[in-house]
Structures are given as C-alpha cells and as structure tokens.
Design an enzyme around this catalytic site. Sequence first.
Site, PDB file in Angstrom:
ATOM      1  N   GLU A 143      29.391  32.449   4.500  1.00  0.00           N
ATOM      2  CA  GLU A 143      28.249  32.656   3.999  1.00  0.00           C
ATOM      3  C   GLU A 143      27.026  32.945   5.041  1.00  0.00           C
ATOM      4  O   GLU A 143      25.769  32.869   5.001  1.00  0.00           O
ATOM      5  CB  GLU A 143      27.864  31.174   3.316  1.00  0.00           C
ATOM      6  CG  GLU A 143      27.334  30.115   4.003  1.00  0.00           C
ATOM      7  CD  GLU A 143      28.737  29.055   4.389  1.00  0.00           C
ATOM      8  OE1 GLU A 143      28.609  28.001   4.578  1.00  0.00           O
ATOM      9  OE2 GLU A 143      29.871  29.848   4.142  1.00  0.00           O
ATOM     10  N   ASP A 157      21.839  31.774   7.384  1.00  0.00           N
ATOM     11  CA  ASP A 157      23.157  30.857   6.419  1.00  0.00           C
ATOM     12  C   ASP A 157      22.419  30.563   5.143  1.00  0.00           C
ATOM     13  O   ASP A 157      21.534  30.017   4.988  1.00  0.00           O
ATOM     14  CB  ASP A 157      23.468  29.602   7.279  1.00  0.00           C
ATOM     15  CG  ASP A 157      24.729  29.178   7.150  1.00  0.00           C
ATOM     16  OD1 ASP A 157      26.035  29.658   7.492  1.00  0.00           O
ATOM     17  OD2 ASP A 157      24.722  27.979   6.402  1.00  0.00           O
TER      18      ASP A 157
END
Length: 320
Positions: free
Chosen positions: A234, A191
């Site tokens: 993301e 992430d």
Amino acid sequence: MADGSPPLELLEFVLNRVDIGILTVDPQMRIVMWNHFLEAHSGRAAADVIGKPLFDAFPELPQSWLTRKIKAVTVLKNFSFTSWRQRPYLFKFRHHRPITGGIDVMRQDCTFVPIFDGNRDVSGVCITIVDATETCMYQTKLDEAMAVIAEQSVRDVLTGAYNRRKLEEQIAAEIVRSVRYKRPLSLLMLDIDHFKRVNDSLGHLAGDEVIRHVARIAGSSLRKSDLLGRYGGEEFGVLLPEVAGDGAVVVAERIRNSVAASPASFEGRGVPVTISIGAAQLRINGAVTSNLMADADEALYASKKSGRNRVTLQQPAAEP
C-alpha cells in the site's frame, strides 16, 4: 546478339513486367526510361514523360534532396539506397491495400544505381522504386505491439502506476540530472493508513480497490513531468523533478486532502481512506548526495508516528 547480351525487346519486356518502378535520368535530369509500374501508379504514360526534365514532369518531387542524391551517385560512381523509414516515399502514389493501417500513400524503398558508358563514365542514374507499404504496415503494428509490451513491463498491474523497478530507475536518473544541473528534486513516500483493517474487515478485493483509488487520486494531482510509482503493498512513491521541499509539501497536502475527502467505493458503500506522507528534498554537499529514498521514508515514519493522515518534510541535517 553477337556479343551475348539479351535483345532490347527482351529487356523492355522484363522491365515492363517486374513489380517495381524503374526510371532512368540522363546527366541533364531528363527522363530516359519510365516503365509500366510507374505508368500504372502515376497515371502518366511513358510517351508523355520520356525526354522531359524530371522536375518539370513531376514538380512535387523533393527537388533539392533528390538532386543531391543523384549527384552523389554520379560523382562517387556508387549506388545509394533510401528506406521508407528514412523518407516515406519519393513519388506520392496511392496504394491498393486496405487503409485500416492508417497509411494512405505507398511507402517506398528506393535504390539509385549509376549507369556507365563504354569509358566507365556515368551516363545516367537508374532509380528503382519498391512498394514497401505492406512491410511498413506490418512493421508499424509490430512497433506498436512492442511499445505496449515495453510500457506494460514497467507498469504495476493493479493500479497502472509505474512499478518499483521503474520508480527506482527514475529516481537514480533524476538524481544524476539534479546534481549535474544543480536543480531541485524531491520525493514523496505515501502509505495508506490502517490498510490492514480494510483487508481484515472487508477483504482483499476491497483492499485492492482502496489501493487503486489512492493511485487514481495521486496520479490526477501531478504534472506530466512527475512520476507516480507503486513501491510495494500500500506504499507509493512520487518523484517531483524541479520541485524543492516546500513545493513538495504543497503537492503532498493536495494529495492527502483529496484522498481524505473522497472515500473509496466498494460494493456500493464508501470506504473512508487517509494517507500519511513523507517528503524529502535531495541534499547535495559537494560530491556527496543524501539518500533521497531513506530521507522520504524517515519522514513517512514520522508522519505515522505522530498520528497519521499528515505530511512531514524531512529536515536537512544541521551543518557541522
């Protein structure tokens, strides 16, 4: 004629006007008929080949395969067919279509038909050759287009990495393989740290570039057998077949360090990026397997909770 059959002159006229190749061979594999289509494409006149053994006249033919084919038609007394998809061509003839399609030899569909005498015995085999080059070219283009569409359907539009559906499908398939063959399997979930700050300060276009940047670096750090997929937003998943937990950490650290050392570029300025990664190895206990995705997610959460820009390996639960 008295029996109602067409005159031989008419048959010969038709055979030499049709736009397909027609040849016949007798039981000794001697050429009995060789029509104008074959003359034109081979450069060999009928007078030069009729009466000669087929493989003496054309030694380049696939003798073993063709002999078996003709023998089967003779024994079974039934016709046979072969497509250009099975065997691209029988005779190596050049075609007269543009070569932009990458095909330099005529593609051919061939039919093998038994010829019966008055006693219903097979006295020869007729081979017809149809020029299938144009069909092949169109089908090849169609296959290529369908392959592109199929590939695009499993790709993330922004990054070019695989999409979530493909990632989850591969995780499920690799878990089955790992259990069956007792091979290690690991998963990374990564992430981008503080991604909201990038969007808020520089805008969503910058955020998109940061996501693409991380995908490029992660993808360049993997083997061909590994799979990178964008899980959402993301967050990415990296599937590592044949890799145990310790090896997964090595891969994860390589990706993390590469991202930290290479700022993304947006409108001429560098955008520092770091990522947090959770790593997990599939755990198998009898018929029960761990939830690989949940383990990697838990490890990712631990990386973020402990300060970000780090890798955490999910530790196996203690044995009871």
